[in-house]
Design a protein around this motif. Structure first.
Motif, PDB file in Angstrom:
ATOM      1  N   ILE A 173       0.707  -1.486  -0.142  1.00  0.00           N
ATOM      2  CA  ILE A 173       0.223   0.247  -0.205  1.00  0.00           C
ATOM      3  C   ILE A 173       0.996   1.429  -0.096  1.00  0.00           C
ATOM      4  N   ALA A 174       0.462   2.463  -0.957  1.00  0.00           N
ATOM      5  CA  ALA A 174       1.272   3.323  -1.715  1.00  0.00           C
ATOM      6  C   ALA A 174       0.612   4.653  -1.245  1.00  0.00           C
ATOM      7  N   ALA A 192     -18.568   1.029 -16.678  1.00  0.00           N
ATOM      8  CA  ALA A 192     -17.338   1.805 -17.728  1.00  0.00           C
ATOM      9  C   ALA A 192     -16.053   2.615 -16.268  1.00  0.00           C
ATOM     10  N   ILE A 193     -15.846   1.953 -15.720  1.00  0.00           N
ATOM     11  CA  ILE A 193     -15.383   2.730 -14.217  1.00  0.00           C
ATOM     12  C   ILE A 193     -14.137   1.718 -15.100  1.00  0.00           C
ATOM     13  N   TYR A 194     -12.833   2.438 -14.387  1.00  0.00           N
ATOM     14  CA  TYR A 194     -11.462   2.001 -14.556  1.00  0.00           C
ATOM     15  C   TYR A 194     -10.484   1.955 -13.032  1.00  0.00           C
ATOM     16  N   MET A 195     -10.246   1.209 -12.670  1.00  0.00           N
ATOM     17  CA  MET A 195      -9.323   0.994 -11.324  1.00  0.00           C
ATOM     18  C   MET A 195      -7.924   2.241 -12.176  1.00  0.00           C
ATOM     19  N   GLY A 196      -7.295   2.685 -11.878  1.00  0.00           N
ATOM     20  CA  GLY A 196      -5.986   3.472 -12.537  1.00  0.00           C
ATOM     21  C   GLY A 196      -4.473   2.539 -12.327  1.00  0.00           C
ATOM     22  N   LYS A 197      -3.950   2.677 -13.203  1.00  0.00           N
ATOM     23  CA  LYS A 197      -2.683   1.684 -13.170  1.00  0.00           C
ATOM     24  C   LYS A 197      -1.721   1.826 -12.206  1.00  0.00           C
ATOM     25  N   LYS A 198      -1.785   0.099 -11.345  1.00  0.00           N
ATOM     26  CA  LYS A 198      -1.173  -0.010 -10.359  1.00  0.00           C
ATOM     27  C   LYS A 198      -2.156   0.135  -8.811  1.00  0.00           C
ATOM     28  N   THR A 199      -3.153   0.087  -9.376  1.00  0.00           N
ATOM     29  CA  THR A 199      -4.508   0.602  -8.060  1.00  0.00           C
ATOM     30  C   THR A 199      -5.081  -0.902  -7.892  1.00  0.00           C
ATOM     31  N   ALA A 200      -6.012  -0.716  -6.370  1.00  0.00           N
ATOM     32  CA  ALA A 200      -7.062  -2.277  -7.267  1.00  0.00           C
ATOM     33  C   ALA A 200      -7.751  -1.401  -5.720  1.00  0.00           C
ATOM     34  N   PRO A 213     -16.378 -12.011  -1.757  1.00  0.00           N
ATOM     35  CA  PRO A 213     -14.849 -10.919  -1.868  1.00  0.00           C
ATOM     36  C   PRO A 213     -15.371 -11.070  -3.850  1.00  0.00           C
ATOM     37  N   MET A 214     -14.479  -9.284  -3.443  1.00  0.00           N
ATOM     38  CA  MET A 214     -14.015  -9.206  -5.056  1.00  0.00           C
ATOM     39  C   MET A 214     -12.697  -8.181  -4.771  1.00  0.00           C
ATOM     40  N   LEU A 215     -12.256  -8.765  -6.169  1.00  0.00           N
ATOM     41  CA  LEU A 215     -11.227  -8.079  -6.210  1.00  0.00           C
ATOM     42  C   LEU A 215     -10.750  -7.131  -7.786  1.00  0.00           C
ATOM     43  N   ALA A 216     -10.839  -6.116  -7.506  1.00  0.00           N
ATOM     44  CA  ALA A 216     -10.778  -5.612  -9.204  1.00  0.00           C
ATOM     45  C   ALA A 216      -8.834  -4.424  -9.254  1.00  0.00           C
ATOM     46  N   VAL A 217      -8.434  -5.339 -10.129  1.00  0.00           N
ATOM     47  CA  VAL A 217      -6.844  -4.094  -9.771  1.00  0.00           C
ATOM     48  C   VAL A 217      -6.971  -3.942 -11.629  1.00  0.00           C
ATOM     49  N   GLY A 218      -6.068  -2.500 -11.030  1.00  0.00           N
ATOM     50  CA  GLY A 218      -5.537  -1.311 -12.899  1.00  0.00           C
ATOM     51  C   GLY A 218      -4.250  -2.298 -13.035  1.00  0.00           C
ATOM     52  N   ILE A 219      -4.333  -2.864 -14.355  1.00  0.00           N
ATOM     53  CA  ILE A 219      -2.929  -3.402 -14.763  1.00  0.00           C
ATOM     54  C   ILE A 219      -2.727  -2.206 -15.564  1.00  0.00           C
ATOM     55  N   THR A 220      -3.722  -1.694 -16.377  1.00  0.00           N
ATOM     56  CA  THR A 220      -2.923  -0.290 -17.445  1.00  0.00           C
ATOM     57  C   THR A 220      -3.866   0.651 -16.959  1.00  0.00           C
ATOM     58  N   TYR A 243     -12.838  -1.245  -0.571  1.00  0.00           N
ATOM     59  CA  TYR A 243     -11.380  -0.370   0.401  1.00  0.00           C
ATOM     60  C   TYR A 243     -10.472  -0.350  -1.318  1.00  0.00           C
ATOM     61  N   GLN A 244     -10.113   0.698  -1.299  1.00  0.00           N
ATOM     62  CA  GLN A 244      -8.873   1.387  -2.447  1.00  0.00           C
ATOM     63  C   GLN A 244      -8.074   1.228  -2.751  1.00  0.00           C
ATOM     64  N   PHE A 245      -7.058   1.079  -2.811  1.00  0.00           N
ATOM     65  CA  PHE A 245      -5.350   1.013  -2.435  1.00  0.00           C
ATOM     66  C   PHE A 245      -4.208   1.170  -3.972  1.00  0.00           C
ATOM     67  N   ARG A 246      -2.971   1.189  -2.919  1.00  0.00           N
ATOM     68  CA  ARG A 246      -1.829   0.530  -4.747  1.00  0.00           C
ATOM     69  C   ARG A 246      -0.994  -0.200  -4.302  1.00  0.00           C
ATOM     70  N   TYR A 247      -0.886  -0.999  -5.044  1.00  0.00           N
ATOM     71  CA  TYR A 247      -0.646  -2.683  -4.520  1.00  0.00           C
ATOM     72  C   TYR A 247       0.674  -2.193  -5.295  1.00  0.00           C
TER      73      TYR A 247
END
Length: 308
Positions: free
Chosen positions: A19-20, A34-42, A78-85, A298-302
């Motif tokens: 977490i950063a 149509a919502i996206y996580m930013g790069k390196k966020t989850a 439980p569900m995890l969404a990850v921003g790859i790009t 809960y949103q965070f940087r990975y």
């Protein structure tokens, strides 16, 4: 006659995350928006859903069954969404589901259902209009019984889904999305040597579950910490038969439904909450269910951003 619960996902184990710090735009996302996580966020989300009905459609005949009373399906997912790009996200989830009735002696079922993984890619984004290609797959994670409907927690088939989604978002925050999907389903194996379907007797334990398709439209508002929308969803099997008079449903049935509902989310920072309510207004071979969901996000940087 089965519940309208269609949630599926992937169990998340052994993932180490770094977490950063806080995220400036905290918007959780799903495989149908149509919502996206930013790069390196989850975003990690956990939701609870309660769905119940006391009337169902036997083919097109709407009726009740006093031997069942009110049928209830509940789940925790439980569900995890990850921003790859910025234009490519992955989403994974796994629901734990349990069913029960208020009358009769049908044995209640419970357990982990189907693990699912989705990839969402935004290939056009111009002047508020965007197009998205979404693909998903699911696989059963436990040996639950698929042909004990309506008490079964799922259909036990492997699936592959192809979805196209179009969205327009005005600078005021008002948005409109529309999507359509086709779902491929595998054959399943049941614990009996023969079964009846489509007016025929099949001397096998292999059952062909019909493929399915769906379409939806959503009108909503999304700006800063607030999202709210109304939606309509239609889902149907691509073929199949009907529930026989005074009989139990079966995985070969042609289940169809039209659902209307509302969704809202409040996520001012990294932590947020959401809620969803829906009702089946028409159907075939399934229950007329009303469903409610609540969840926490809960949103965070990975991973840390690279320094110049």
């Amino acid at each position: 006659m089965i519940s309208s619960l269609h949630q599926k996902g992937l169990r998340l184990l052994g993932i180490l995350l770094t977490i950063a710090g806080p995220i400036s735009s905290a918007y959780a996302q799903m495989p149908n928006d149509a919502i996206y996580m930013g790069k390196k966020t989850a975003c990690l989300a956990v939701s609870y859903t309660h769905s119940s009905w006391d009337q169902y459609w036997e083919n097109s005949l709407k009726r009740e069954n006093l031997n069942i009373g009110t049928h209830t399906t509940q789940s925790v997912m439980p569900m995890l969404a990850v921003g790859i790009t910025k234009n490519l996200n992955a989403i994974a989830a796994l629901p734990y589901v349990w069913t029960q009735t208020s009358a009769g002696n049908l044995k209640w079922q419970k357990g982990f259902q189907d693990a699912s993984l989705w990839l969402k890619y935004r290939f056009l984004n111009k002047s508020g209009f965007s197009l998205h290609a979404i693909g998903g797959a699911s696989i059963p994670t436990t040996n639950y019984i698929p042909d004990f409907l309506p008490m079964s927690i799922g259909l036990q088939c492997k699936t592959a889904t192809a979805r196209l989604l179009a969205s327009y978002r005005h600078q005021s925050g008002i948005y409109l999305t529309a999507s359509g999907s086709y779902i491929f389903r595998s054959k399943i194996t049941i614990d009996r040597d023969s079964y009846q379907a489509d007016g025929k007797l099949y001397n096998t334990n292999k059952v062909s579950v019909p493929n399915a398709y769906d379409a939806s439209a959503r009108l909503g508002y999304l700006k800063k910490a607030i999202q709210a929308e109304g939606f309509i969803e239609y889902g149907a099997c691509d073929g199949g038969d009907n529930i026989r008079r005074n009989d139990m449903p079966f995985p070969t049935n042609n289940m169809r439904s039209t659902v209307v509902g509302v969704y809202a989310k409040f996520q001012p920072k990294n932590i947020g909450v959401n809620a969803r309510a829906s009702h089946v207004i028409s159907g075939q071979n399934m229950g007329q269910s009303t469903a409610f969901s609540v969840g926490v996000l809960y949103q965070f940087r990975y991973a840390k951003e690279a320094k110049n």
